[in-house]
Design a protein around this motif. Structure first.
Motif, PDB file in Angstrom:
ATOM      1  N   VAL A 133      -7.005  -9.742   9.687  1.00  0.00           N
ATOM      2  CA  VAL A 133      -6.349  -8.699   8.894  1.00  0.00           C
ATOM      3  C   VAL A 133      -5.384  -7.932   9.796  1.00  0.00           C
ATOM      4  CG1 VAL A 133      -6.691  -6.820   7.253  1.00  0.00           C
ATOM      5  CG2 VAL A 133      -8.504  -8.526   7.590  1.00  0.00           C
ATOM      6  N   GLN A 134      -4.167  -7.714   9.281  1.00  0.00           N
ATOM      7  CA  GLN A 134      -3.088  -7.122  10.074  1.00  0.00           C
ATOM      8  C   GLN A 134      -2.408  -6.002   9.295  1.00  0.00           C
ATOM      9  OE1 GLN A 134      -1.529 -10.745   9.382  1.00  0.00           O
ATOM     10  NE2 GLN A 134      -2.503 -11.840  11.032  1.00  0.00           N
ATOM     11  N   PRO A 135      -1.996  -4.935   9.981  1.00  0.00           N
ATOM     12  CA  PRO A 135      -1.305  -3.821   9.298  1.00  0.00           C
ATOM     13  C   PRO A 135       0.194  -4.067   9.184  1.00  0.00           C
ATOM     14  CG  PRO A 135      -1.634  -3.252  11.577  1.00  0.00           C
ATOM     15  CD  PRO A 135      -2.227  -4.626  11.407  1.00  0.00           C
ATOM     16  N   LEU A 136       0.555  -5.227   8.668  1.00  0.00           N
ATOM     17  CA  LEU A 136       1.965  -5.626   8.572  1.00  0.00           C
ATOM     18  C   LEU A 136       2.083  -6.742   7.558  1.00  0.00           C
ATOM     19  CD1 LEU A 136       2.172  -8.589  10.200  1.00  0.00           C
ATOM     20  CD2 LEU A 136       1.772  -7.083  12.126  1.00  0.00           C
ATOM     21  N   SER A 137       3.311  -7.098   7.226  1.00  0.00           N
ATOM     22  CA  SER A 137       3.544  -8.240   6.342  1.00  0.00           C
ATOM     23  C   SER A 137       4.949  -8.768   6.557  1.00  0.00           C
ATOM     24  CB  SER A 137       3.353  -7.843   4.865  1.00  0.00           C
ATOM     25  OG  SER A 137       4.375  -6.938   4.454  1.00  0.00           O
ATOM     26  N   LEU A 138       5.124 -10.051   6.302  1.00  0.00           N
ATOM     27  CA  LEU A 138       6.422 -10.718   6.390  1.00  0.00           C
ATOM     28  C   LEU A 138       6.365 -11.985   5.557  1.00  0.00           C
ATOM     29  CD1 LEU A 138       5.214 -12.842   8.579  1.00  0.00           C
ATOM     30  CD2 LEU A 138       6.191 -11.299  10.262  1.00  0.00           C
TER      31      LEU A 138
ATOM     32  N   VAL B 200       0.849  -1.192   0.000  1.00  0.00           N
ATOM     33  CA  VAL B 200       0.000   0.000   0.000  1.00  0.00           C
ATOM     34  C   VAL B 200       0.886   1.245   0.000  1.00  0.00           C
ATOM     35  CG1 VAL B 200      -1.985  -1.089   1.133  1.00  0.00           C
ATOM     36  CG2 VAL B 200      -0.163  -0.099   2.527  1.00  0.00           C
ATOM     37  N   THR B 201       0.331   2.348  -0.457  1.00  0.00           N
ATOM     38  CA  THR B 201       1.042   3.624  -0.418  1.00  0.00           C
ATOM     39  C   THR B 201       0.226   4.613   0.407  1.00  0.00           C
ATOM     40  OG1 THR B 201      -0.033   4.361  -2.460  1.00  0.00           O
ATOM     41  CG2 THR B 201       2.089   3.252  -2.684  1.00  0.00           C
ATOM     42  N   GLY B 202       0.934   5.520   1.082  1.00  0.00           N
ATOM     43  CA  GLY B 202       0.258   6.550   1.855  1.00  0.00           C
ATOM     44  C   GLY B 202      -0.425   6.038   3.099  1.00  0.00           C
ATOM     45  N   ALA B 203       0.012   4.898   3.635  1.00  0.00           N
ATOM     46  CA  ALA B 203      -0.617   4.317   4.817  1.00  0.00           C
ATOM     47  C   ALA B 203       0.427   4.085   5.903  1.00  0.00           C
ATOM     48  CB  ALA B 203      -1.299   2.994   4.471  1.00  0.00           C
ATOM     49  N   LYS B 204       0.019   4.302   7.144  1.00  0.00           N
ATOM     50  CA  LYS B 204       0.855   3.913   8.275  1.00  0.00           C
ATOM     51  C   LYS B 204       0.630   2.435   8.540  1.00  0.00           C
ATOM     52  CE  LYS B 204      -0.238   4.817  12.597  1.00  0.00           C
ATOM     53  NZ  LYS B 204      -0.465   5.504  13.895  1.00  0.00           N
ATOM     54  N   THR B 205       1.695   1.658   8.502  1.00  0.00           N
ATOM     55  CA  THR B 205       1.617   0.242   8.844  1.00  0.00           C
ATOM     56  C   THR B 205       2.760  -0.072   9.797  1.00  0.00           C
ATOM     57  OG1 THR B 205       3.091  -0.672   7.135  1.00  0.00           O
ATOM     58  CG2 THR B 205       0.801  -0.203   6.491  1.00  0.00           C
ATOM     59  N   LEU B 206       2.683  -1.249  10.411  1.00  0.00           N
ATOM     60  CA  LEU B 206       3.743  -1.625  11.348  1.00  0.00           C
ATOM     61  C   LEU B 206       5.071  -1.807  10.624  1.00  0.00           C
ATOM     62  CD1 LEU B 206       4.112  -2.120  14.375  1.00  0.00           C
ATOM     63  CD2 LEU B 206       3.760  -4.561  13.953  1.00  0.00           C
TER      64      LEU B 206
ATOM     65  N   LEU C  29       9.861  -8.108   9.285  1.00  0.00           N
ATOM     66  CA  LEU C  29       8.838  -7.419   8.527  1.00  0.00           C
ATOM     67  C   LEU C  29       9.412  -6.956   7.187  1.00  0.00           C
ATOM     68  CD1 LEU C  29       7.367  -5.188  11.374  1.00  0.00           C
ATOM     69  CD2 LEU C  29       6.296  -7.217  10.387  1.00  0.00           C
ATOM     70  N   HIS C  30       8.546  -6.895   6.181  1.00  0.00           N
ATOM     71  CA  HIS C  30       8.985  -6.353   4.891  1.00  0.00           C
ATOM     72  C   HIS C  30       9.381  -4.888   5.041  1.00  0.00           C
ATOM     73  CE1 HIS C  30       6.407  -9.663   2.864  1.00  0.00           C
ATOM     74  NE2 HIS C  30       7.684  -9.977   2.727  1.00  0.00           N
ATOM     75  N   ASP C  31      10.229  -4.419   4.140  1.00  0.00           N
ATOM     76  CA  ASP C  31      10.713  -3.039   4.211  1.00  0.00           C
ATOM     77  C   ASP C  31       9.856  -2.084   3.384  1.00  0.00           C
ATOM     78  OD1 ASP C  31      11.420  -3.805   1.682  1.00  0.00           O
ATOM     79  OD2 ASP C  31      13.577  -3.403   1.911  1.00  0.00           O
ATOM     80  N   PHE C  32       8.640  -2.487   3.081  1.00  0.00           N
ATOM     81  CA  PHE C  32       7.704  -1.615   2.385  1.00  0.00           C
ATOM     82  C   PHE C  32       6.365  -1.655   3.142  1.00  0.00           C
ATOM     83  CE2 PHE C  32       7.992  -5.783   0.231  1.00  0.00           C
ATOM     84  CZ  PHE C  32       6.708  -6.280   0.466  1.00  0.00           C
TER      85      PHE C  32
ATOM     86  N   SER D 114      -3.768   2.575  -3.401  1.00  0.00           N
ATOM     87  CA  SER D 114      -3.191   1.946  -4.605  1.00  0.00           C
ATOM     88  C   SER D 114      -2.691   0.531  -4.299  1.00  0.00           C
ATOM     89  CB  SER D 114      -2.041   2.795  -5.160  1.00  0.00           C
ATOM     90  OG  SER D 114      -2.479   4.103  -5.454  1.00  0.00           O
ATOM     91  N   PRO D 115      -3.562  -0.334  -3.765  1.00  0.00           N
ATOM     92  CA  PRO D 115      -3.099  -1.656  -3.324  1.00  0.00           C
ATOM     93  C   PRO D 115      -2.539  -2.490  -4.472  1.00  0.00           C
ATOM     94  CG  PRO D 115      -5.495  -1.573  -3.407  1.00  0.00           C
ATOM     95  CD  PRO D 115      -5.021  -0.177  -3.624  1.00  0.00           C
ATOM     96  N   GLU D 116      -1.438  -3.148  -4.188  1.00  0.00           N
ATOM     97  CA  GLU D 116      -0.796  -4.036  -5.159  1.00  0.00           C
ATOM     98  C   GLU D 116      -0.661  -5.415  -4.525  1.00  0.00           C
ATOM     99  OE1 GLU D 116       3.639  -4.769  -7.077  1.00  0.00           O
ATOM    100  OE2 GLU D 116       3.126  -2.780  -6.271  1.00  0.00           O
ATOM    101  N   GLU D 117      -1.249  -6.400  -5.152  1.00  0.00           N
ATOM    102  CA  GLU D 117      -1.212  -7.755  -4.602  1.00  0.00           C
ATOM    103  C   GLU D 117       0.193  -8.331  -4.735  1.00  0.00           C
ATOM    104  OE1 GLU D 117      -3.056 -12.014  -5.749  1.00  0.00           O
ATOM    105  OE2 GLU D 117      -4.565 -10.446  -5.361  1.00  0.00           O
ATOM    106  N   PHE D 118       0.892  -8.383  -3.606  1.00  0.00           N
ATOM    107  CA  PHE D 118       2.256  -8.900  -3.574  1.00  0.00           C
ATOM    108  C   PHE D 118       2.251 -10.426  -3.500  1.00  0.00           C
ATOM    109  CE2 PHE D 118       6.047  -9.949  -0.892  1.00  0.00           C
ATOM    110  CZ  PHE D 118       7.019  -9.609  -1.816  1.00  0.00           C
ATOM    111  N   LYS D 119       1.331 -10.976  -2.715  1.00  0.00           N
ATOM    112  CA  LYS D 119       1.131 -12.425  -2.627  1.00  0.00           C
ATOM    113  C   LYS D 119      -0.372 -12.693  -2.629  1.00  0.00           C
ATOM    114  CE  LYS D 119       5.223 -14.145  -0.199  1.00  0.00           C
ATOM    115  NZ  LYS D 119       5.696 -14.972   0.918  1.00  0.00           N
TER     116      LYS D 119
END
Length: 558
Positions: free
Chosen positions: A385-390, A328-334, A397-400, A465-470
């Motif tokens: 649903v979680q505000p993070l990804s790994l 995601v862009t423009g969002a605060k996530t962990l 955690l991912h660096d994006f 602008s969500p982009e499906e990474f997985k």
């Protein structure tokens, strides 16, 4: 089947009730059975005390899972449905059991789950309306606090003043709020309560916490009562097997347990009952080690048959979560908050000062229950649903900036097994969940990924602008999506069913509807293993309900 007579002169060994496992069910049982000072109760736990600080800080589950101090550290067998992968399979090994390392999420499931149990067992005690009082008896729901925001419906479905604290989460995330709005745009209604028997809807999870601390069953049910003169707790004690002699009518009678404590082997006896509350892995393992189970498996390990019950260790069910990740862009996530020293310092300071923020987080924050397709008669999917990804649990955690929308099939038709590998009680059993082994489960897996895409594609979420990474939008066919579900799916830690209850004419039933082991006197199983079918939600709170109901039956049988 002669009762052993090797006793230690230094410890009391004779009790009315012995409970094996001081986890979710065991702690409640110990509390209820010892409330009568005439009952002598022994509670045995293989793990140590729950004095590890990470147990009590909510985000500490990250440091408790796969940690030998708090987790049995089981692994599954390589699983064909997961494309040959083996998963870690966390099970709590400390006071409080899985309630000390789990996600702290309060979910009961759906009314139809319990009505189904009643049909399968022929016992109306398991109907939803007859289980509801057992849920409410130990509840302490925050909405019913003085000044809370309960309505009349909450009072009809929730309790107050009990031991089991339920609170709202102490943080919110704008990106999750917008995902919830997108879910509504996709046709999922909002709800204020997932626990009224029909859990369809979207909202934040309620959690088993008190003022920003984890609330486990050790705190809830043992704190304060552990000092009762008639309650004995043996932690750091490995149960090696069950002891039997001949009961009335020549049936085997469970008279005690063999255990090892502080390097000493001993036997403790129970004049009334031995109760297994070692969980969906530990209870069938102990039954098999003690000669109760499939005859061919026992013969393979030279274990004499005490009772041939082919259902012991069969019927394993679990919720497989499929993790879709969206950049995601423009969002605060962990991801963005916790990937710097300054961000980590701010997170720690907020928890120290307010008991809020990311350190107070349950593993998942936003929940949704919905259908995988229009032809489903009831909600059969649950979202975490979680505000993070790994990449995988335990990795960085991912660096994006990203969110994870994990979805699980609530009612899998796949069935697995738990089977001992040897007669050695310390060797972990073979755990084979057999995920995605039926056409129905594979179809729901593919459909669930499409539902996730439909939610993420709604207007409310478009600003990110969500982009499906997985798994990736290039995969669309059922075959592709099912294969990818196997690549990215993982357990959500809900094993049940391996000592299921059922009618007398069900050859695979291990216990009757009152949880007594078939063909054995003086032995019950009280934990998630007795569920004939998995509940439509997280399994910790239903396990407490089972223990509450069983405690009443045990006391009434005196």
């Amino acid at each position: 089947m002669q009762l052993m007579s090797v006793f230690s002169p230094h410890l009391p060994h004779d009790f009315d009730y012995i409970i094996v496992g001081a986890g979710t069910a065991g702690c409640l049982l110990a509390n209820r059975l010892s409330a009568d000072p005439a009952n002598r109760v022994l509670l045995i736990e293989a793990g140590g005390r729950d004095n590890y600080h990470w147990i009590h800080i909510p985000v500490g589950y990250l440091y408790c899972i796969d940690n030998p101090r708090t987790d049995w550290r089981f692994r599954t067998e390589p699983d064909k449905g997961l494309n040959g992968r083996s998963l870690i399979y966390p099970r709590g090994k400390t006071l409080g059991g899985c309630s000390s390392i789990n996600g702290m999420l309060y979910l009961r499931g759906q009314a139809r789950d319990y009505d189904g149990w009643a049909e399968l067992t022929g016992d109306d005690a398991w109907r939803w309306e007859n289980c509801l009082p057992d849920f409410m008896k130990h509840e302490d729901h925050y909405r019913l606090d003085e000044g809370g925001d309960a309505d009349d419906t909450h009072r009809d479905y929730h309790g107050h003043g009990g031991e089991w604290r339920i609170e709202k989460q102490r943080l919110k995330w704008q990106v999750l709020d917008d995902f919830a709005t997108a879910a509504v745009e996709a046709g999922i209604p909002r709800t204020r309560d997932f626990n009224r028997g029909d859990n369809e809807g979207v909202d934040y999870f309620e959690v088993n916490q008190r003022s920003g601390w984890r609330w486990n069953t050790s705190k809830a049910f043992l704190r304060g009562v552990e000092k009762r003169d008639n309650l004995t707790l043996w932690h750091s004690t490995q149960v090696l097997g069950l002891e039997f002699d001949k009961g009335e009518g020549g049936e085997p009678h469970c008279r005690g347990v063999k255990a090892e404590r502080a390097g000493e082997k001993l036997v403790a006896t129970a004049s009334r009952e031995v109760i297994l509350s070692a969980g969906a892995i530990g209870s069938p393992q102990l039954l098999q080690l003690s000669g109760i189970g499939p005859a061919d498996l026992l013969a393979e390990h030279d274990i004499p048959v005490v009772a041939e019950l082919p259902g012991v260790g069969e019927n394993l069910q679990d919720h497989l979560q499929i993790r879709s990740v969206y950049k995601v862009t423009g969002a605060k996530t962990l991801n963005t908050m916790a990937n710097s020293l300054v961000g980590k310092a701010k997170i720690g300071l907020e928890y120290v000062l307010k008991r809020s923020g990311p350190m107070s987080m349950a593993p998942s924050q936003l929940c949704a229950f919905t259908r995988s397709s229009d032809d489903q008669p009831h909600p059969n999917l649950e979202y975490h649903v979680q505000p993070l990804s790994l990449e995988a649990f335990g990795q960085p955690l991912h660096d994006f900036p990203a969110i994870t929308a994990s979805v699980c099939n609530l009612n899998p038709t796949s069935r697995g097994t738990v089977r001992i590998k040897s007669a050695d009680p310390r060797q972990a059993p073979a755990i084979a969940p057999n995920y995605l082994s039926t056409p129905e489960d594979r179809q729901v897996a593919a459909d669930s990924l499409r539902v996730t895409r439909r939610i993420a594609g709604q207007p409310a979420f478009a600003k990110y602008s969500p982009e499906e990474f997985k798994p990736g939008l290039e995969y669309e066919s059922n075959e592709d999506l099912t294969r990818l579900a196997g690549d990215i799916g993982t357990t959500i830690f809900h094993p049940v069913g391996t000592a299921k209850m059922g009618r007398d004419d069900d050859p695979m039933a291990v216990v009757d509807s009152r949880l007594r082991v078939r063909g054995i006197q003086g032995l019950r199983v009280v934990d998630a293993s007795i569920m004939p079918t998995i509940t439509s939600g997280n399994t910790n709170s239903p396990t407490l309900m089972i223990a509450e109901k069983a405690a009443g039956w045990i006391l009434d049988a005196r």
